[in-house]
Design an enzyme around this catalytic site. Structure first.
Site, PDB file in Angstrom:
ATOM      1  N   MET A 175      40.172  10.533  18.482  1.00 49.41           N
ATOM      2  CA  MET A 175      39.931   9.400  17.833  1.00 49.41           C
ATOM      3  C   MET A 175      38.332   9.255  17.972  1.00 49.41           C
ATOM      4  O   MET A 175      37.870   9.201  18.817  1.00 49.41           O
ATOM      5  CB  MET A 175      40.971   8.254  18.433  1.00 49.41           C
ATOM      6  N   PRO A 176      37.646   8.723  16.968  1.00 47.32           N
ATOM      7  CA  PRO A 176      37.926   8.092  15.544  1.00 47.32           C
ATOM      8  C   PRO A 176      38.312   9.131  14.454  1.00 47.32           C
ATOM      9  O   PRO A 176      37.901  10.265  14.645  1.00 47.32           O
ATOM     10  CB  PRO A 176      36.834   7.381  15.239  1.00 47.32           C
TER      11      PRO A 176
END
Length: 74
Positions: free
Chosen positions: A1-2
């Site tokens: 993530m992101p």
């Protein structure tokens, strides 16, 4: 993530899209410290004929999510 999800007007090459994805990944690493192997980027082409509908559905409808709004209206 992101994960970054981009929508672009159709017509850019895969090489252009790869450079753009790499630039976003570099910016995320430099700005918020995300490790390169934690970042993913998807790019979806949107036909210009479909852009007004996309604009209303994804941009106008979600102003609270825009940190950089466009300088145009449709």
């Amino acid at each position: 993530m992101p994960h970054v999800a981009l929508h672009l007007a159709s017509g850019r090459s895969d090489a252009d899209k790869q450079r753009l994805a790499d630039a976003f990944a570099e910016a995320l690493t430099a700005t918020i410290g995300s490790p390169a192997d934690s970042i993913s980027v998807s790019i979806e082409d949107v036909a210009m004929d479909d852009w007004p509908q996309f604009y209303r559905r994804e941009i106008v409808a979600w102003p609270e999510l825009l940190f950089k709004p466009p300088g145009y209206t449709l």
